[in-house]
Design an enzyme around this catalytic site. Structure first.
Site, PDB file in Angstrom:
ATOM      1  N   MET A   1       0.820  -1.211   0.000  1.00  0.00           N
ATOM      2  CA  MET A   1       0.000   0.000   0.000  1.00  0.00           C
ATOM      3  C   MET A   1       0.857   1.266   0.000  1.00  0.00           C
ATOM      4  O   MET A   1       0.427   2.315   0.474  1.00  0.00           O
ATOM      5  CB  MET A   1      -0.938  -0.012   1.211  1.00  0.00           C
ATOM      6  CG  MET A   1      -1.839  -1.231   1.294  1.00  0.00           C
ATOM      7  SD  MET A   1      -3.053  -1.132   2.642  1.00  0.00           S
ATOM      8  CE  MET A   1      -1.978  -1.116   4.081  1.00  0.00           C
ATOM      9  N   GLY A   2       2.078   1.170  -0.494  1.00  0.00           N
ATOM     10  CA  GLY A   2       2.945   2.333  -0.576  1.00  0.00           C
ATOM     11  C   GLY A   2       3.266   2.906   0.791  1.00  0.00           C
ATOM     12  O   GLY A   2       3.680   2.183   1.712  1.00  0.00           O
ATOM     13  N   SER A   3       3.074   4.197   0.961  1.00  0.00           N
ATOM     14  CA  SER A   3       3.400   4.867   2.223  1.00  0.00           C
ATOM     15  C   SER A   3       2.479   4.455   3.369  1.00  0.00           C
ATOM     16  O   SER A   3       2.754   4.772   4.532  1.00  0.00           O
ATOM     17  CB  SER A   3       3.345   6.387   2.044  1.00  0.00           C
ATOM     18  OG  SER A   3       2.047   6.794   1.632  1.00  0.00           O
TER      19      SER A   3
ATOM     20  N   GLY B   1       2.023   1.341   4.126  1.00  0.00           N
ATOM     21  CA  GLY B   1       2.496   0.054   4.603  1.00  0.00           C
ATOM     22  C   GLY B   1       2.032  -1.108   3.752  1.00  0.00           C
ATOM     23  O   GLY B   1       1.939  -1.008   2.530  1.00  0.00           O
TER      24      GLY B   1
ATOM     25  N   ASP C   1      10.117  -5.302  -5.354  1.00  0.00           N
ATOM     26  CA  ASP C   1      11.031  -6.437  -5.512  1.00  0.00           C
ATOM     27  C   ASP C   1      11.828  -6.662  -4.226  1.00  0.00           C
ATOM     28  O   ASP C   1      12.133  -7.806  -3.861  1.00  0.00           O
ATOM     29  CB  ASP C   1      11.990  -6.185  -6.678  1.00  0.00           C
ATOM     30  CG  ASP C   1      11.259  -5.824  -7.954  1.00  0.00           C
ATOM     31  OD1 ASP C   1      10.191  -6.418  -8.207  1.00  0.00           O
ATOM     32  OD2 ASP C   1      11.742  -4.953  -8.698  1.00  0.00           O
TER      33      ASP C   1
END
Length: 307
Positions: free
Chosen positions: A218-220, A222, A250
């Protein structure tokens, strides 16, 4: 033994500019060539963490030679199938505080070249881990990952990180782990997920349908981990300014594989993977072991199964 498979590798030309002005001469602040491709990135991070792996896939032409030389020079074992046409060259540009990627068309791969790869994969040792990452070359078709999975032993642990139709196809393979992000899940289900609760629900549905474990990045915000036997966690990451998210996903896979292969629990492996992904995003380059260890204490994981 750990293997990574990159069907559609590339030489990545990463260029950083203060700002980009259209129809004008622009000067780079710095620029570098890298051996690119999601599976190759996983092998690179594993090497940085001290865990050996073998990188597999297709390479061709001068760009393929560059990737092979790059991996050899860093001590990353590789055993690629040599193809007739050139491996693609991709551009990653960071300018005006934004990232722009330009990916070239994939090379043609013959049926014989694909058969050579499948025959090589048939010989993977039992209890190995195979990480299949990235897009599928158009010449192979969207069933390529399924064909590969059907040609290897059932005792090989399959970890798959892809998107679109190939992702939809591989769900029936009961992979050990998949790692979609929110946008890839929305594309998969043709739906919009506006809350963490909705993501947890869809993750549980995927596990009930046969996927053994799933990491939803979820990116920033988490990441979420859903597994069988009432296993579900959410990882919270520190509020930091990310330099670049290229290679972060990755790194999550590599960190998870590293920890799990060393005997860590699913929870601790998930935490280590999120730490690796966050460290890469903060650094702007693929993380090193010390980067992950430094980030690990800043990652908070909560049990969310009953959420």
């Amino acid at each position: 033994m750990i293997y990574t498979l990159t069907l559609n590798p590339s030489v990545d030309y990463k260029i950083v500019l203060k700002e980009f002005q259209e129809e004008s001469l622009n000067y780079a602040l710095n620029n570098n060539f890298f051996a690119g491709g999601k599976g190759i990135n996983v092998s690179t991070v594993l090497k940085n963490l001290g865990k050996p792996s073998t990188a597999l896939g297709f390479l061709g032409g001068f760009t393929g030679d560059y990737i092979r030389f790059s991996l050899d020079s860093r001590g990353i074992k590789n055993d690629f199938i040599k193809i007739k046409y050139d491996t693609r060259l991709n551009i990653k540009m960071i300018a005006n505080g934004r990232e722009t990627e330009i990916n070239a068309n994939s090379p043609d791969i013959s049926e014989n070249e694909f058969e050579l790869l499948k025959n090589k994969l048939k010989n993977l040792a039992n209890n190995s881990t195979l990480v299949m990452s990235g897009s599928v070359p158009a010449a192979l078709g969207e069933d390529a990952y399924n064909e590969i999975a059907n040609s290897i032993s059932n005792d090989v642990k399959l970890i798959i990180d892809t998107s679109g139709k190939p992702l939809r196809k591989i769900l029936r393979l009961n992979p050990f782990l998949i790692k979609p992000n929110i946008y890839e899940l929305e594309d998969l289900f043709n739906a919009k997920f506006d809350s963490t609760k909705e993501l947890i629900k869809i993750g549980k549905n995927l596990v009930e349908s046969g996927v053994q474990n799933i990491i939803i990045s979820m990116g920033s915000d988490g990441a979420i981990f859903i597994g069988g036997k009432n296993v579900a966690f959410r990882a919270f990451v520190p509020k930091i300014n990310f330099v670049s998210t290229i290679g972060a996903g990755d790194s999550v896979i590599a960190g998870f594989v590293y920890a799990f292969d060393n005997g860590s629990t699913l929870e601790d492996s998930f935490k280590f993977g999120v730490a690796a992904g966050t460290a890469t995003a903060l650094k702007g380059n693929l993380c090193e072991f010390q980067d992950v260890k430094k980030m690990l204490c800043q990652i908070r994981v909560e049990d969310i199964y009953t959420s």
